[in-house]
Design a protein around this motif. Structure first.
Motif, PDB file in Angstrom:
ATOM      1  N   GLN A   4      39.551  40.883  35.590  1.00  0.00           N
ATOM      2  CA  GLN A   4      40.368  41.530  34.100  1.00  0.00           C
ATOM      3  C   GLN A   4      42.279  41.118  33.368  1.00  0.00           C
ATOM      4  O   GLN A   4      42.382  40.666  32.689  1.00  0.00           O
ATOM      5  CB  GLN A   4      40.386  43.139  33.937  1.00  0.00           C
ATOM      6  CG  GLN A   4      39.115  43.848  33.963  1.00  0.00           C
ATOM      7  CD  GLN A   4      38.711  44.477  33.357  1.00  0.00           C
ATOM      8  OE1 GLN A   4      39.509  45.678  33.141  1.00  0.00           O
ATOM      9  NE2 GLN A   4      37.222  45.437  33.892  1.00  0.00           N
ATOM     10  N   THR A   5      42.912  41.350  34.788  1.00  0.00           N
ATOM     11  CA  THR A   5      43.534  41.084  34.680  1.00  0.00           C
ATOM     12  C   THR A   5      44.484  39.470  34.700  1.00  0.00           C
ATOM     13  O   THR A   5      45.953  39.381  34.979  1.00  0.00           O
ATOM     14  CB  THR A   5      44.919  41.530  35.551  1.00  0.00           C
ATOM     15  OG1 THR A   5      44.441  41.721  36.859  1.00  0.00           O
ATOM     16  CG2 THR A   5      45.020  43.517  34.912  1.00  0.00           C
ATOM     17  N   LYS A   6      43.212  38.671  35.535  1.00  0.00           N
ATOM     18  CA  LYS A   6      43.984  37.470  36.098  1.00  0.00           C
ATOM     19  C   LYS A   6      44.982  36.977  36.617  1.00  0.00           C
ATOM     20  O   LYS A   6      46.067  36.308  36.698  1.00  0.00           O
ATOM     21  CB  LYS A   6      43.653  36.666  34.181  1.00  0.00           C
ATOM     22  CG  LYS A   6      42.542  36.233  33.689  1.00  0.00           C
ATOM     23  CD  LYS A   6      42.316  35.072  32.744  1.00  0.00           C
ATOM     24  CE  LYS A   6      41.384  35.196  32.432  1.00  0.00           C
ATOM     25  NZ  LYS A   6      40.331  35.790  32.437  1.00  0.00           N
ATOM     26  N   TRP A   7      44.746  38.231  37.599  1.00  0.00           N
ATOM     27  CA  TRP A   7      46.396  38.327  38.562  1.00  0.00           C
ATOM     28  C   TRP A   7      46.427  36.893  39.180  1.00  0.00           C
ATOM     29  O   TRP A   7      45.482  36.345  39.756  1.00  0.00           O
ATOM     30  CB  TRP A   7      45.791  39.395  39.597  1.00  0.00           C
ATOM     31  CG  TRP A   7      47.596  39.731  40.617  1.00  0.00           C
ATOM     32  CD1 TRP A   7      47.560  39.866  41.916  1.00  0.00           C
ATOM     33  CD2 TRP A   7      48.117  40.641  39.844  1.00  0.00           C
ATOM     34  NE1 TRP A   7      48.645  39.421  42.020  1.00  0.00           N
ATOM     35  CE2 TRP A   7      49.690  40.945  41.110  1.00  0.00           C
ATOM     36  CE3 TRP A   7      48.559  41.528  38.962  1.00  0.00           C
ATOM     37  CZ2 TRP A   7      50.947  41.099  40.949  1.00  0.00           C
ATOM     38  CZ3 TRP A   7      49.433  41.649  38.842  1.00  0.00           C
ATOM     39  CH2 TRP A   7      50.467  42.280  39.426  1.00  0.00           C
ATOM     40  N   ARG A   8      48.009  37.076  39.777  1.00  0.00           N
ATOM     41  CA  ARG A   8      48.472  35.590  39.770  1.00  0.00           C
ATOM     42  C   ARG A   8      49.075  35.621  40.837  1.00  0.00           C
ATOM     43  O   ARG A   8      50.454  36.381  40.856  1.00  0.00           O
ATOM     44  CB  ARG A   8      49.435  34.448  39.125  1.00  0.00           C
ATOM     45  CG  ARG A   8      49.266  33.404  39.328  1.00  0.00           C
ATOM     46  CD  ARG A   8      50.118  32.509  38.282  1.00  0.00           C
ATOM     47  NE  ARG A   8      49.597  30.435  38.289  1.00  0.00           N
ATOM     48  CZ  ARG A   8      51.528  30.992  38.913  1.00  0.00           C
ATOM     49  NH1 ARG A   8      52.559  31.490  39.595  1.00  0.00           N
ATOM     50  NH2 ARG A   8      51.905  28.828  39.505  1.00  0.00           N
ATOM     51  N   GLY A   9      49.253  35.675  42.626  1.00  0.00           N
ATOM     52  CA  GLY A   9      49.692  35.968  43.865  1.00  0.00           C
ATOM     53  C   GLY A   9      48.726  37.176  44.658  1.00  0.00           C
ATOM     54  O   GLY A   9      47.714  37.457  43.974  1.00  0.00           O
ATOM     55  N   GLY A  10      49.643  37.417  45.231  1.00  0.00           N
ATOM     56  CA  GLY A  10      49.871  38.014  46.449  1.00  0.00           C
ATOM     57  C   GLY A  10      49.630  39.578  46.053  1.00  0.00           C
ATOM     58  O   GLY A  10      50.409  40.542  44.427  1.00  0.00           O
ATOM     59  N   PHE A  11      48.916  40.935  45.975  1.00  0.00           N
ATOM     60  CA  PHE A  11      48.559  42.218  45.447  1.00  0.00           C
ATOM     61  C   PHE A  11      48.595  43.343  46.484  1.00  0.00           C
ATOM     62  O   PHE A  11      48.142  43.051  46.991  1.00  0.00           O
ATOM     63  CB  PHE A  11      48.534  41.953  43.961  1.00  0.00           C
ATOM     64  CG  PHE A  11      46.717  42.372  44.503  1.00  0.00           C
ATOM     65  CD1 PHE A  11      46.022  43.282  44.423  1.00  0.00           C
ATOM     66  CD2 PHE A  11      46.148  40.635  44.554  1.00  0.00           C
ATOM     67  CE1 PHE A  11      44.539  42.882  44.879  1.00  0.00           C
ATOM     68  CE2 PHE A  11      44.914  40.488  44.222  1.00  0.00           C
ATOM     69  CZ  PHE A  11      43.872  41.635  44.704  1.00  0.00           C
ATOM     70  N   GLU A  12      48.932  44.653  45.961  1.00  0.00           N
ATOM     71  CA  GLU A  12      48.154  45.507  46.761  1.00  0.00           C
ATOM     72  C   GLU A  12      47.996  46.553  45.997  1.00  0.00           C
ATOM     73  O   GLU A  12      49.032  46.793  45.088  1.00  0.00           O
ATOM     74  CB  GLU A  12      49.004  45.807  48.152  1.00  0.00           C
ATOM     75  CG  GLU A  12      48.816  47.250  48.958  1.00  0.00           C
ATOM     76  CD  GLU A  12      50.051  47.934  49.771  1.00  0.00           C
ATOM     77  OE1 GLU A  12      50.715  47.794  49.223  1.00  0.00           O
ATOM     78  OE2 GLU A  12      49.418  48.388  50.626  1.00  0.00           O
ATOM     79  N   LEU A  13      46.544  46.980  45.878  1.00  0.00           N
ATOM     80  CA  LEU A  13      46.477  48.222  45.542  1.00  0.00           C
ATOM     81  C   LEU A  13      47.001  49.519  46.332  1.00  0.00           C
ATOM     82  O   LEU A  13      45.763  49.911  47.612  1.00  0.00           O
ATOM     83  CB  LEU A  13      44.975  48.212  44.877  1.00  0.00           C
ATOM     84  CG  LEU A  13      44.728  46.941  44.079  1.00  0.00           C
ATOM     85  CD1 LEU A  13      42.967  46.702  43.650  1.00  0.00           C
ATOM     86  CD2 LEU A  13      45.392  46.634  42.851  1.00  0.00           C
TER      87      LEU A  13
END
Lengths: 348, 84
Positions: free
Chosen positions: A258-267
């Motif tokens: 949904q966000t088209k997230w680019r890169g690393g992340f932590e939820l």
């Protein structure tokens, strides 16, 4: 076949009680199968342990604090790039990401690749904007409110029940059980991280985290969920275990697509007593426990570098469940000359 | 009543639930019951197997068995979808 050698700069070398992800990211990069690395450490302070870990970091340069602005940072990066010929930079602090995102195109023109969230993604997921984020993407988040003065704390009792979590803009969070504590934490955290302070309804439950990587087109390249097993007084996981929860994986896919997230992340998630997951925070970078993902078969740092340099990356679909990480502290013996070098010359 | 199929149990009675990361220790009889449940055995078969092996009154067995099942349920180790 000889592997390509990449020169990669990594920040977040503060492997302390509230550790930065740098050292763990570098361990992943050093284990990469698709390339060899020369690692350039980017440090802010002379006592960041990673600076002195010479089997982890080949050379370290100090860089200016984020409040010095993007231009000052760029000047320093140009100097480093002249010497080291950087291929990729992986910034690992929330507070420095803004400058690096701003410089992304300039760095690209210099031949330095990054793989960062867009400015919109970065802002939208900010803890200040989390309630709107939850509404927009239909993800459960605890009720929260941004406040700018201690005076506002008194009116909170209309919207909140104690305990409530008092959170800094970038880092730090404390649980307040009464008004006095809320005021005290407000002052303490705002003095360190500025305003606003985010007040979040405390959710009773068990803490779970998931780290992953989005390709910027809506595809989840990697996702590894973990249950915190040992939590420090700063709320950091000092031990954790990979788990097999489909709902967490589905939530991650939903977040990335949904966000088209680019890169690393932590939820950061809390499983409440109603058995539902509540999203507490989205960290726009890899977490300090990223090496667990590497250890269970998803080398997220490697995949991220390959995305940054434009290589095709096949999404990871599996990982080992029931594998633990247990963190430890280690005293290094360091010659004062090394401390002298980094403190005076800004390089080691 | 079925135990969650991905529950792992070691010979020493260490139980790990990979869905939520929780782990438990059970005594040898508990481990035996879980192992039998994992092979898909129903209550009657488990009762038969343990009654043949151990000297125990049927009423005592039933009481302890359902107490134990209650604990497994409480800790989300029973597959509630299969319960019906």
């Amino acid at each position: 076949m000889k592997k390509r050698k990449l020169c990669i700069a990594v920040s977040g070398l503060n492997a302390i009680d509230s550790p930065g992800p740098g050292v763990a990211v570098i361990r992943g990069l050093r284990e990469a199968e698709s390339f060899d690395v020369r690692i350039i450490g980017l440090s802010y302070e002379s006592l960041e342990p990673g600076i002195y870990m010479h089997d982890v970091v080949d050379k370290t340069y100090q860089i200016p604090y984020p409040n010095a602005g993007a231009e000052t940072l760029l000047a320093r990066l140009e100097y480093i790039h002249d010497i080291e010929k950087l291929d990729v930079i992986i910034p690992n602090f929330d507070a420095e990401l803004y400058s690096f995102m701003k410089l992304e195109d300039t760095l690209k023109a210099m031949g330095i690749n990054t793989f960062l969230p867009t400015m919109m993604q970065f802002e939208e997921r900010h803890k200040v904007n989390l309630p709107e984020f939850g509404k927009k993407y239909d993800i459960k988040v605890p009720f929260s409110k941004s406040i700018f003065s201690t005076g506002e704390i008194y009116s909170l009792s209309n919207d909140f029940e104690f305990p409530m979590v008092i959170k800094g803009k970038y880092y730090d969070a404390s649980i307040a059980y009464n008004l006095e504590q809320a005021k005290s934490y407000f002052n303490k955290i705002s003095a360190k991280w500025g305003l606003p302070i985010v007040v979040q309804q405390f959710v009773h439950g068990t803490e779970y985290n998931i780290t992953g990587l989005g390709d910027g087109k809506g595809n989840t390249i990697a996702a590894v969920p973990m249950r915190k097993q040992y939590i420090t007084d700063k709320g950091k996981a000092w031990g954790g275990i990979t788990i097999d929860d489909k709902r967490m994986i589905d939530l991650t896919h939903k977040f990335v697509s949904q966000t088209k997230w680019r890169g690393g992340f932590e939820l950061e998630l809390m499983k409440g007593q109603d058995n539902e997951f509540y999203l507490l925070e989205i960290n726009p970078r890899m977490p300090a426990w990223i090496y667990l993902a590497v250890g269970v078969g998803q080398n997220i740092p490697e995949a991220m570098v390959n995305l940054a340099i434009g290589e095709e990356v096949i999404p990871y679909t599996d990982y080992e469940k029931g594998k633990m990480f247990i963190r430890y502290a280690w005293d290094m013996i360091v010659d004062i000359n090394e401390f002298h070098e980094i403190s005076t010359k800004g390089e080691l | 009543m079925k135990i969650n199929k991905n529950i792992a149990i070691s010979d020493s009675g260490f139980v790990f639930n990979p869905v939520n990361g929780e782990s438990f220790s059970v005594n040898p009889i508990g481990a035996e019951i879980i192992s039998l449940m994992k092979t898909g055995q129903a209550y009657d078969e488990i009762e038969q197997s343990l009654m043949n092996k151990y000297s125990v009154e049927i009423t005592t067995f039933e009481r302890d068995y359902f107490d134990f099942i209650g604990l497994l349920k409480q800790h989300n180790l029973i597959d509630t979808n299969e319960e019906a």
